[in-house]
Design an enzyme around this catalytic site. Sequence first.
Site, PDB file in Angstrom:
ATOM      1  N   ARG A  88     -42.818  -5.915 -17.708  1.00 27.87           N
ATOM      2  CA  ARG A  88     -41.943  -4.968 -18.403  1.00 27.87           C
ATOM      3  C   ARG A  88     -41.938  -5.475 -19.782  1.00 27.87           C
ATOM      4  O   ARG A  88     -41.393  -4.676 -20.906  1.00 27.87           O
ATOM      5  CB  ARG A  88     -40.414  -5.217 -18.177  1.00 27.87           C
ATOM      6  CG  ARG A  88     -40.447  -4.770 -16.571  1.00 27.87           C
ATOM      7  CD  ARG A  88     -38.819  -4.696 -16.304  1.00 27.87           C
ATOM      8  NE  ARG A  88     -37.973  -4.089 -17.365  1.00 27.87           N
ATOM      9  CZ  ARG A  88     -36.627  -4.186 -17.428  1.00 27.87           C
ATOM     10  NH1 ARG A  88     -36.021  -4.565 -16.391  1.00 27.87           N
ATOM     11  NH2 ARG A  88     -35.968  -3.491 -18.314  1.00 27.87           N
ATOM     12  N   CYS A 128     -26.927  -4.923 -13.472  1.00 31.37           N
ATOM     13  CA  CYS A 128     -28.104  -5.367 -13.684  1.00 31.37           C
ATOM     14  C   CYS A 128     -28.352  -7.137 -13.131  1.00 31.37           C
ATOM     15  O   CYS A 128     -27.365  -7.575 -13.041  1.00 31.37           O
ATOM     16  CB  CYS A 128     -28.899  -5.182 -14.958  1.00 31.37           C
ATOM     17  SG  CYS A 128     -28.909  -6.498 -16.080  1.00 31.37           S
ATOM     18  N   ARG A 145     -23.457  -5.114 -18.195  1.00 31.66           N
ATOM     19  CA  ARG A 145     -23.924  -4.675 -19.037  1.00 31.66           C
ATOM     20  C   ARG A 145     -23.484  -3.346 -19.431  1.00 31.66           C
ATOM     21  O   ARG A 145     -24.095  -2.342 -19.274  1.00 31.66           O
ATOM     22  CB  ARG A 145     -25.545  -4.586 -18.972  1.00 31.66           C
ATOM     23  CG  ARG A 145     -25.984  -6.199 -19.261  1.00 31.66           C
ATOM     24  CD  ARG A 145     -27.495  -6.121 -19.019  1.00 31.66           C
ATOM     25  NE  ARG A 145     -27.943  -5.785 -20.397  1.00 31.66           N
ATOM     26  CZ  ARG A 145     -29.478  -5.656 -20.685  1.00 31.66           C
ATOM     27  NH1 ARG A 145     -30.432  -5.926 -19.732  1.00 31.66           N
ATOM     28  NH2 ARG A 145     -29.782  -5.520 -21.684  1.00 31.66           N
ATOM     29  N   ASP A 153     -32.148 -14.579 -25.000  1.00 29.00           N
ATOM     30  CA  ASP A 153     -33.789 -14.010 -24.407  1.00 29.00           C
ATOM     31  C   ASP A 153     -34.757 -15.327 -24.240  1.00 29.00           C
ATOM     32  O   ASP A 153     -35.801 -14.951 -24.015  1.00 29.00           O
ATOM     33  CB  ASP A 153     -34.344 -12.900 -25.223  1.00 29.00           C
ATOM     34  CG  ASP A 153     -33.474 -11.548 -24.975  1.00 29.00           C
ATOM     35  OD1 ASP A 153     -32.719 -11.329 -23.871  1.00 29.00           O
ATOM     36  OD2 ASP A 153     -33.751 -10.575 -25.560  1.00 29.00           O
ATOM     37  N   LYS A 213     -40.914  -5.462 -28.494  1.00 25.51           N
ATOM     38  CA  LYS A 213     -40.621  -4.636 -27.477  1.00 25.51           C
ATOM     39  C   LYS A 213     -39.232  -4.069 -27.781  1.00 25.51           C
ATOM     40  O   LYS A 213     -38.977  -2.891 -27.726  1.00 25.51           O
ATOM     41  CB  LYS A 213     -40.607  -5.271 -26.141  1.00 25.51           C
ATOM     42  CG  LYS A 213     -39.633  -4.546 -25.003  1.00 25.51           C
ATOM     43  CD  LYS A 213     -39.255  -5.047 -23.777  1.00 25.51           C
ATOM     44  CE  LYS A 213     -38.537  -6.180 -23.775  1.00 25.51           C
ATOM     45  NZ  LYS A 213     -36.910  -5.349 -23.169  1.00 25.51           N
ATOM     46  N   ASN A 214     -38.447  -4.934 -28.044  1.00 29.65           N
ATOM     47  CA  ASN A 214     -36.939  -4.582 -28.505  1.00 29.65           C
ATOM     48  C   ASN A 214     -36.812  -3.800 -29.913  1.00 29.65           C
ATOM     49  O   ASN A 214     -35.815  -3.390 -29.988  1.00 29.65           O
ATOM     50  CB  ASN A 214     -36.264  -5.627 -28.324  1.00 29.65           C
ATOM     51  CG  ASN A 214     -35.859  -6.148 -26.765  1.00 29.65           C
ATOM     52  OD1 ASN A 214     -36.191  -5.389 -25.962  1.00 29.65           O
ATOM     53  ND2 ASN A 214     -34.955  -7.309 -26.491  1.00 29.65           N
TER      54      ASN A 214
HETATM   55  N1  EPU Z   1     -21.481  -5.128 -23.992  1.00 24.98           N
HETATM   56  C1  EPU Z   1     -20.434  -4.530 -23.454  1.00 24.98           C
HETATM   57  N2  EPU Z   1     -20.401  -3.128 -23.949  1.00 24.98           N
HETATM   58  C2  EPU Z   1     -21.245  -2.412 -24.787  1.00 24.98           C
HETATM   59  C3  EPU Z   1     -22.590  -3.019 -25.055  1.00 24.98           C
HETATM   60  C4  EPU Z   1     -22.508  -4.470 -24.567  1.00 24.98           C
HETATM   61  O1  EPU Z   1     -19.343  -5.264 -23.040  1.00 24.98           O
HETATM   62  O2  EPU Z   1     -21.017  -0.975 -24.887  1.00 24.98           O
HETATM   63  C5  EPU Z   1     -21.977  -6.551 -23.841  1.00 24.98           C
HETATM   64  C6  EPU Z   1     -22.795  -6.978 -22.856  1.00 24.98           C
HETATM   65  O3  EPU Z   1     -22.438  -6.692 -21.292  1.00 24.98           O
HETATM   66  C7  EPU Z   1     -23.427  -8.182 -23.075  1.00 24.98           C
HETATM   67  C8  EPU Z   1     -23.065  -8.383 -24.643  1.00 24.98           C
HETATM   68  O4  EPU Z   1     -22.242  -7.073 -25.120  1.00 24.98           O
HETATM   69  O5  EPU Z   1     -22.669  -9.305 -22.518  1.00 24.98           O
HETATM   70  C9  EPU Z   1     -24.279  -8.021 -25.702  1.00 24.98           C
HETATM   71  O6  EPU Z   1     -25.147  -7.135 -24.949  1.00 24.98           O
HETATM   72  P1  EPU Z   1     -25.919  -6.119 -26.010  1.00 24.98           P
HETATM   73  O7  EPU Z   1     -25.457  -4.774 -25.932  1.00 24.98           O
HETATM   74  O8  EPU Z   1     -26.254  -6.738 -27.212  1.00 24.98           O
HETATM   75  O9  EPU Z   1     -27.408  -6.194 -25.154  1.00 24.98           O
HETATM   76  P2  EPU Z   1     -28.348  -4.912 -25.251  1.00 24.98           P
HETATM   77  O10 EPU Z   1     -28.445  -4.159 -26.397  1.00 24.98           O
HETATM   78  O11 EPU Z   1     -28.100  -4.150 -23.880  1.00 24.98           O
HETATM   79  C10 EPU Z   1     -30.543  -6.185 -26.017  1.00 24.98           C
HETATM   80  C11 EPU Z   1     -31.852  -6.688 -25.538  1.00 24.98           C
HETATM   81  C12 EPU Z   1     -31.864  -7.411 -24.500  1.00 24.98           C
HETATM   82  C13 EPU Z   1     -31.040  -8.895 -25.153  1.00 24.98           C
HETATM   83  C14 EPU Z   1     -29.679  -8.538 -25.770  1.00 24.98           C
HETATM   84  C15 EPU Z   1     -28.849  -9.487 -26.557  1.00 24.98           C
HETATM   85  C16 EPU Z   1     -32.957  -4.483 -25.961  1.00 24.98           C
HETATM   86  C17 EPU Z   1     -33.578  -3.196 -25.437  1.00 24.98           C
HETATM   87  N3  EPU Z   1     -32.600  -5.425 -25.120  1.00 24.98           N
HETATM   88  O12 EPU Z   1     -29.571  -5.640 -25.063  1.00 24.98           O
HETATM   89  O13 EPU Z   1     -33.032  -7.913 -24.289  1.00 24.98           O
HETATM   90  O14 EPU Z   1     -30.776  -9.683 -24.193  1.00 24.98           O
HETATM   91  O15 EPU Z   1     -29.683  -7.237 -26.668  1.00 24.98           O
HETATM   92  O16 EPU Z   1     -29.547 -10.072 -27.477  1.00 24.98           O
HETATM   93  O17 EPU Z   1     -32.865  -4.588 -27.307  1.00 24.98           O
HETATM   94  C18 EPU Z   1     -34.858  -8.767 -22.855  1.00 24.98           C
HETATM   95  O18 EPU Z   1     -35.733  -8.173 -23.757  1.00 24.98           O
HETATM   96  O19 EPU Z   1     -35.032  -9.154 -21.815  1.00 24.98           O
HETATM   97  C19 EPU Z   1     -33.381  -8.316 -23.131  1.00 24.98           C
HETATM   98  C20 EPU Z   1     -32.501  -8.159 -21.989  1.00 24.98           C
END
Ligand code: EPU
Length: 418
Positions: free
Chosen positions: A398, A116, A121, A306, A22-23
């Site tokens: 989802r 969320c 996030r 995850d 999915k991701n």
């Molecule tokens: N963060 C910031 N600022 C930003 C972006 C992130 O502070 O601009 C923080 C977040 O709040 C978090 C950390 O950095 O504390 C890491 O977040 P990341 O951006 O890596 O998460 P994401 O890209 O929003 C993806 C996956 C998530 C998975 C995370 C971590 C997708 C669509 N989602 O989210 O997947 O948990 O990386 O590996 O790729 C799931 O599939 O259940 C899921 C939540």
Amino acid sequence: MDKFVIKGGPRLQGEIPIGGSKNSALPALAAALLTDEPVTLRRIPRVRDIRTMQRLLVDIGSHAEVDGETIRLDTPRIVSSEAPYELVKTMRASSLVLGPLVARTGRARVSLPGGCAIGARPINLHLHGLEQLGARIHQSHGYIEAEAPEGLRGATIHFDRITVTGTEDLVMAAVLARGETILRNAAREPEVADLCALLVKMGAQIEGAGTSTIHIRGVEKLHGADHTIIADRIEAGTFLIAGAITGGDVTIADCVPEHVGALVAKLLQAGAEVTQTGATSVQICAPKRLRSVDVTTEEYPGFATDLQAQYMALMTQAQGIAIVVETIFENRFMHAQELARMGANIRLEGRQAIVAGPSELTGAGVIASDLRASASLVLAALAARGETVIDRVYHIDRGYEKIEAKLARVGGQIRRVE
Ligand code: EPU
């Protein structure tokens, strides 16, 4: 709203095939916006987040043809550069259209995601990176507006912290920027590497994907491509834990064993037998009782956040005390209270959960709060005495395709009721 009714007890035995990630599929779909030629994506999991992204792309101007697990996207023209609140609030990954839209049209308007279930996030790192590539960013009425009328230009961007979708968003912005972009402290997740593999097929020039420094040389135009998405490592990990928690003998097929390496290391330490039985299959054979093993979540190749909730369910059944530390998200322990309602002994102290096992779990009515928390409740229910009813399974839909059918084929007693 659908519910799952699960009767615990049976030892799972047999083979479970893994679907596309999915991701990985979500950014790949967004990447189709970068070209006016058709992009064919194969092995797309049929889960709700994918349908949400598809709806968003159609609003933006893509024509989507779906045939089973294959989606063909054709975006001759962008008709709207907006990701509305209605979609972003149901799926934060909608912010993945930001980079491609600014790169292709010089503007994007994307709703801010808001809070969320697993933490704040924010997307500040995506925005900061886009600014460094020359975009002007304004925020008003809950929306982010990014503009780069003259186009983006390459820059060196050092991420303050590692972000998966942030890295993906900026790679997609940089592939059409003028000049060279270097992303430092980039995410090394296999999903980032898979996105880069697709972009290279589309004509992008990228080096270092899968490492923490990614070099991108911007090109004028990208073209169509045909790409097969990698296996979902989180689905694979969830089913490995299903095998472990039922003392079962389960083979996970069509996966990438290396991508679940951190989990497998923990399962081995806990006393399970885990063997790579082929290039794309892993077998777990678990004794009735495992030993408790501590875990700390980390970015890839560390232990995935995850899989933290599912692993916590497993530790409720292991002998001893396990300390589970969550370092990626600040509020990702919602499952602990629900597991406690089933009889688990878990104490929360800030970012760590102290799990004392084994506890006898008994079936109860529980509520799914987010995708992976729901998966942990399903796993706990498989090991519980009696019947568990899990409400709000739309969370699980989802990200898991037909989890009930996959568990049932290895002997799980699980059914969906409407
Ligand atoms: N963060 C910031 N600022 C930003 C972006 C992130 O502070 O601009 C923080 C977040 O709040 C978090 C950390 O950095 O504390 C890491 O977040 P990341 O951006 O890596 O998460 P994401 O890209 O929003 C993806 C996956 C998530 C998975 C995370 C971590 C997708 C669509 N989602 O989210 O997947 O948990 O990386 O590996 O790729 C799931 O599939 O259940 C899921 C939540």
